[in-house]
Design an enzyme around this catalytic site. Sequence first.
Site: not given
Ligand code: IPE
Ligand code: IPE
Ligand code: MG
Length: 249
Positions: A23, A28, A40, A72, A134, A191, A199
């Site tokens: 996350d 970032w 990403h 999604w 792995l 996390r 989540s």
């Molecule tokens: C959780 O991250 C899902 C992934 C890392 C793929 P999110 O950024 O979507 O989570 P919430 O919605 O803030 O909890």
């Molecule tokens: C995690 O990073 C990647 C996915 C959920 C796909 P985020 O996209 O949730 O990044 P933040 O939480 O908005 O910083």
């Molecule tokens: Mg996030």
Amino acid sequence: MTMNLLDKIDRTKLPQHVAFIMDGNGRWAKKLGQIRLFGHKRGVKTVKEMLTAAGNLGIRYVTVYAFSTENWSRPIDEVSGIMGLLSNAIDDEIDNMMKNGVRVSVIGEVERLSDPLRKKIAYVIDRTKNNNKLDFIVALSYSGRWDIVEASRKIAEDCISGKISPDDINYDLFPKYLSTAGVPDPELMIRTSGESRISNFLLYQLAYSELYFTDVLWPDFTKEELYKALISYQNRERRFGKTSEQVKK
Ligand code: IPE
Ligand code: IPE
Ligand code: MG
């Protein structure tokens, strides 16, 4: 660094399975004045670093939460951008994974992915299926509730067809119907980005995992950060309901 973090890790007490909620990519990128997809993209680099570091330590299973069912509902451009990155990552990394003995599997509602991406995923799974150093498990279009509900449906079907009876349903049988069948539960779940929540990740499998939350954003997460998490894990007492005295025996 006064003492090498790696030297502080007890190689005999490593987790077999480490799961990551990756996350903080968006934040970032924003800090750098860039679009979310830039974050990403950098996140893919961290995944590679984790696989190398875990492989070198001899950690057998690495699961990453790449895209949740809830993701999604993000803007369409971001969703398709992430799917494109996944597709490119497969192309770019397949040779490395073959070289390093990485077996890929995917858990989640893959029916929701585009046909070309599904085909590419099927290809990488098949190509790497005999690797055995792995196991790299990618949670994609995944949610923990989906996993539990799907398992329940399959169990119900097997009961109706007479393959099993309701009396057979127990803690041994149930996880065999989850998407992670055959994989030991993660001993450690990490996390990044400062959020202290699950989540909808591996809800059943994380029942007794040690949870490690760090403020570091996923693109900034390095092997040294992984070592810190492993050291923290090794300094915990896993009691599984028992008393400290019982566990020390
Ligand atoms: C959780 O991250 C899902 C992934 C890392 C793929 P999110 O950024 O979507 O989570 P919430 O919605 O803030 O909890
Ligand atoms: C995690 O990073 C990647 C996915 C959920 C796909 P985020 O996209 O949730 O990044 P933040 O939480 O908005 O910083
Ligand atoms: Mg996030």
